[in-house]
Design a protein around this motif. Sequence first.
Motif, PDB file in Angstrom:
ATOM      1  N   MET A 234     -16.460  -1.245  70.921  1.00  0.00           N
ATOM      2  CA  MET A 234     -15.259  -1.713  71.607  1.00  0.00           C
ATOM      3  C   MET A 234     -14.056  -0.927  71.078  1.00  0.00           C
ATOM      4  SD  MET A 234     -13.851  -5.619  71.898  1.00  0.00           S
ATOM      5  CE  MET A 234     -15.515  -6.162  72.158  1.00  0.00           C
ATOM      6  N   SER A 235     -13.211  -0.466  71.990  1.00  0.00           N
ATOM      7  CA  SER A 235     -12.083   0.372  71.587  1.00  0.00           C
ATOM      8  C   SER A 235     -10.937  -0.464  71.017  1.00  0.00           C
ATOM      9  CB  SER A 235     -11.575   1.180  72.776  1.00  0.00           C
ATOM     10  OG  SER A 235     -10.825   0.362  73.644  1.00  0.00           O
ATOM     11  N   VAL A 236     -10.134   0.187  70.197  1.00  0.00           N
ATOM     12  CA  VAL A 236      -8.959  -0.462  69.608  1.00  0.00           C
ATOM     13  C   VAL A 236      -8.025  -0.945  70.713  1.00  0.00           C
ATOM     14  CG1 VAL A 236      -6.879  -0.023  68.255  1.00  0.00           C
ATOM     15  CG2 VAL A 236      -9.081   0.814  67.450  1.00  0.00           C
ATOM     16  N   ASN A 237      -7.806  -0.110  71.727  1.00  0.00           N
ATOM     17  CA  ASN A 237      -6.903  -0.482  72.815  1.00  0.00           C
ATOM     18  C   ASN A 237      -7.382  -1.733  73.531  1.00  0.00           C
ATOM     19  OD1 ASN A 237      -5.207   1.667  72.309  1.00  0.00           O
ATOM     20  ND2 ASN A 237      -6.219   2.998  73.766  1.00  0.00           N
ATOM     21  N   ARG A 238      -8.682  -1.854  73.708  1.00  0.00           N
ATOM     22  CA  ARG A 238      -9.218  -3.037  74.393  1.00  0.00           C
ATOM     23  C   ARG A 238      -9.025  -4.296  73.542  1.00  0.00           C
ATOM     24  NH1 ARG A 238     -15.338  -4.045  76.655  1.00  0.00           N
ATOM     25  NH2 ARG A 238     -14.873  -6.055  77.564  1.00  0.00           N
ATOM     26  N   VAL A 239      -9.227  -4.180  72.240  1.00  0.00           N
ATOM     27  CA  VAL A 239      -9.011  -5.333  71.353  1.00  0.00           C
ATOM     28  C   VAL A 239      -7.552  -5.775  71.420  1.00  0.00           C
ATOM     29  CG1 VAL A 239      -9.047  -6.143  68.961  1.00  0.00           C
ATOM     30  CG2 VAL A 239     -10.918  -4.698  69.809  1.00  0.00           C
ATOM     31  N   VAL A 240      -6.627  -4.814  71.382  1.00  0.00           N
ATOM     32  CA  VAL A 240      -5.196  -5.140  71.444  1.00  0.00           C
ATOM     33  C   VAL A 240      -4.835  -5.726  72.804  1.00  0.00           C
ATOM     34  CG1 VAL A 240      -2.880  -4.131  71.412  1.00  0.00           C
ATOM     35  CG2 VAL A 240      -4.550  -3.476  69.661  1.00  0.00           C
ATOM     36  N   ARG A 241      -5.377  -5.154  73.864  1.00  0.00           N
ATOM     37  CA  ARG A 241      -5.047  -5.595  75.224  1.00  0.00           C
ATOM     38  C   ARG A 241      -5.637  -6.967  75.546  1.00  0.00           C
ATOM     39  NH1 ARG A 241      -7.024  -1.426  77.586  1.00  0.00           N
ATOM     40  NH2 ARG A 241      -8.975  -2.369  78.238  1.00  0.00           N
ATOM     41  N   GLU A 242      -6.888  -7.208  75.146  1.00  0.00           N
ATOM     42  CA  GLU A 242      -7.597  -8.418  75.563  1.00  0.00           C
ATOM     43  C   GLU A 242      -7.757  -9.464  74.465  1.00  0.00           C
ATOM     44  OE1 GLU A 242     -11.356  -7.142  77.098  1.00  0.00           O
ATOM     45  OE2 GLU A 242     -10.455  -5.867  78.640  1.00  0.00           O
ATOM     46  N   GLY A 243      -7.477  -9.098  73.230  1.00  0.00           N
ATOM     47  CA  GLY A 243      -7.744 -10.003  72.115  1.00  0.00           C
ATOM     48  C   GLY A 243      -6.698 -11.093  71.947  1.00  0.00           C
ATOM     49  N   ARG A 244      -7.056 -12.059  71.117  1.00  0.00           N
ATOM     50  CA  ARG A 244      -6.106 -13.124  70.754  1.00  0.00           C
ATOM     51  C   ARG A 244      -5.155 -12.578  69.699  1.00  0.00           C
ATOM     52  NH1 ARG A 244      -9.236 -17.995  68.609  1.00  0.00           N
ATOM     53  NH2 ARG A 244     -10.448 -16.376  67.613  1.00  0.00           N
ATOM     54  N   LEU A 245      -3.898 -13.016  69.750  1.00  0.00           N
ATOM     55  CA  LEU A 245      -2.874 -12.490  68.853  1.00  0.00           C
ATOM     56  C   LEU A 245      -2.510 -13.514  67.790  1.00  0.00           C
ATOM     57  CD1 LEU A 245      -0.760 -10.374  68.026  1.00  0.00           C
ATOM     58  CD2 LEU A 245       0.740 -11.325  69.787  1.00  0.00           C
ATOM     59  N   PHE A 246      -2.515 -13.042  66.542  1.00  0.00           N
ATOM     60  CA  PHE A 246      -2.109 -13.852  65.390  1.00  0.00           C
ATOM     61  C   PHE A 246      -1.136 -13.026  64.561  1.00  0.00           C
ATOM     62  CE2 PHE A 246      -6.198 -15.389  66.676  1.00  0.00           C
ATOM     63  CZ  PHE A 246      -6.163 -16.753  66.455  1.00  0.00           C
ATOM     64  N   GLN A 247      -0.470 -13.716  63.610  1.00  0.00           N
ATOM     65  CA  GLN A 247       0.371 -12.999  62.648  1.00  0.00           C
ATOM     66  C   GLN A 247      -0.104 -13.343  61.257  1.00  0.00           C
ATOM     67  OE1 GLN A 247       4.643 -13.555  62.947  1.00  0.00           O
ATOM     68  NE2 GLN A 247       4.936 -11.507  62.143  1.00  0.00           N
ATOM     69  N   ASP A 248      -0.261 -12.327  60.412  1.00  0.00           N
ATOM     70  CA  ASP A 248      -0.693 -12.525  59.030  1.00  0.00           C
ATOM     71  C   ASP A 248       0.478 -13.106  58.245  1.00  0.00           C
ATOM     72  OD1 ASP A 248      -1.019 -11.767  56.130  1.00  0.00           O
ATOM     73  OD2 ASP A 248      -2.970 -11.105  56.906  1.00  0.00           O
ATOM     74  N   ALA A 249       0.259 -14.264  57.627  1.00  0.00           N
ATOM     75  CA  ALA A 249       1.327 -14.963  56.911  1.00  0.00           C
ATOM     76  C   ALA A 249       1.791 -14.189  55.683  1.00  0.00           C
ATOM     77  CB  ALA A 249       0.858 -16.360  56.506  1.00  0.00           C
ATOM     78  N   GLU A 250       0.932 -13.384  55.085  1.00  0.00           N
ATOM     79  CA  GLU A 250       1.295 -12.656  53.863  1.00  0.00           C
ATOM     80  C   GLU A 250       2.041 -11.359  54.163  1.00  0.00           C
ATOM     81  OE1 GLU A 250      -2.161 -12.099  51.454  1.00  0.00           O
ATOM     82  OE2 GLU A 250      -2.583 -14.239  51.341  1.00  0.00           O
ATOM     83  N   THR A 251       1.603 -10.620  55.178  1.00  0.00           N
ATOM     84  CA  THR A 251       2.177  -9.297  55.437  1.00  0.00           C
ATOM     85  C   THR A 251       3.128  -9.269  56.616  1.00  0.00           C
ATOM     86  OG1 THR A 251       0.381  -8.667  56.923  1.00  0.00           O
ATOM     87  CG2 THR A 251       0.067  -8.194  54.573  1.00  0.00           C
ATOM     88  N   GLY A 252       2.995 -10.229  57.530  1.00  0.00           N
ATOM     89  CA  GLY A 252       3.783 -10.213  58.755  1.00  0.00           C
ATOM     90  C   GLY A 252       3.179  -9.346  59.842  1.00  0.00           C
ATOM     91  N   TYR A 253       2.073  -8.665  59.539  1.00  0.00           N
ATOM     92  CA  TYR A 253       1.420  -7.810  60.527  1.00  0.00           C
ATOM     93  C   TYR A 253       0.802  -8.640  61.643  1.00  0.00           C
ATOM     94  CZ  TYR A 253       1.622  -3.903  57.179  1.00  0.00           C
ATOM     95  OH  TYR A 253       2.038  -2.923  56.320  1.00  0.00           O
ATOM     96  N   TYR A 254       0.707  -8.040  62.817  1.00  0.00           N
ATOM     97  CA  TYR A 254       0.008  -8.664  63.936  1.00  0.00           C
ATOM     98  C   TYR A 254      -1.487  -8.447  63.768  1.00  0.00           C
ATOM     99  CZ  TYR A 254       4.351  -9.339  66.587  1.00  0.00           C
ATOM    100  OH  TYR A 254       5.586  -9.740  67.014  1.00  0.00           O
ATOM    101  N   VAL A 255      -2.254  -9.471  64.085  1.00  0.00           N
ATOM    102  CA  VAL A 255      -3.707  -9.442  63.984  1.00  0.00           C
ATOM    103  C   VAL A 255      -4.260  -9.708  65.380  1.00  0.00           C
ATOM    104  CG1 VAL A 255      -5.727 -10.509  62.920  1.00  0.00           C
ATOM    105  CG2 VAL A 255      -3.588 -10.344  61.625  1.00  0.00           C
ATOM    106  N   TYR A 256      -4.973  -8.748  65.927  1.00  0.00           N
ATOM    107  CA  TYR A 256      -5.616  -8.910  67.229  1.00  0.00           C
ATOM    108  C   TYR A 256      -7.100  -9.144  67.015  1.00  0.00           C
ATOM    109  CZ  TYR A 256      -1.332  -6.989  69.225  1.00  0.00           C
ATOM    110  OH  TYR A 256      -0.018  -6.769  69.586  1.00  0.00           O
ATOM    111  N   LEU A 257      -7.638 -10.211  67.641  1.00  0.00           N
ATOM    112  CA  LEU A 257      -9.041 -10.575  67.482  1.00  0.00           C
ATOM    113  C   LEU A 257      -9.739 -10.572  68.821  1.00  0.00           C
ATOM    114  CD1 LEU A 257      -8.609 -13.773  65.274  1.00  0.00           C
ATOM    115  CD2 LEU A 257      -9.178 -11.503  64.484  1.00  0.00           C
ATOM    116  N   LYS A 258     -10.872  -9.927  68.868  1.00  0.00           N
ATOM    117  CA  LYS A 258     -11.751 -10.001  70.042  1.00  0.00           C
ATOM    118  C   LYS A 258     -13.174  -9.899  69.520  1.00  0.00           C
ATOM    119  CE  LYS A 258     -12.610  -8.206  74.649  1.00  0.00           C
ATOM    120  NZ  LYS A 258     -12.800  -9.515  75.239  1.00  0.00           N
TER     121      LYS A 258
END
Length: 63
Positions: free
Chosen positions: A1-25
């Motif tokens: 599965m491509s990175v773009n597909r994970v970002v486009r279709e995945g669920r979005l979270f935010q990491d509480a420690e870093t503030g980074y966006y976490v995309y899950l698929k």
Amino acid sequence: MSVNRVVREGRLFQDAETGYYVYLKSDRVVIVDPATNQQITQFKNSRANTQKRIESGRWKPIS
């Protein structure tokens, strides 16, 4: 599965420690810096570990 597909279709979270966006698929995780929109890393994660991070509050859902 491509990175773009994970970002486009995945669920979005935010990491509480870093503030980074976490995309899950499925078992794929992509971490993105929201300030620069640059990919930090990507990895496969077990469902159990993903659930643990969500339930502990480490990954907070963004709606």
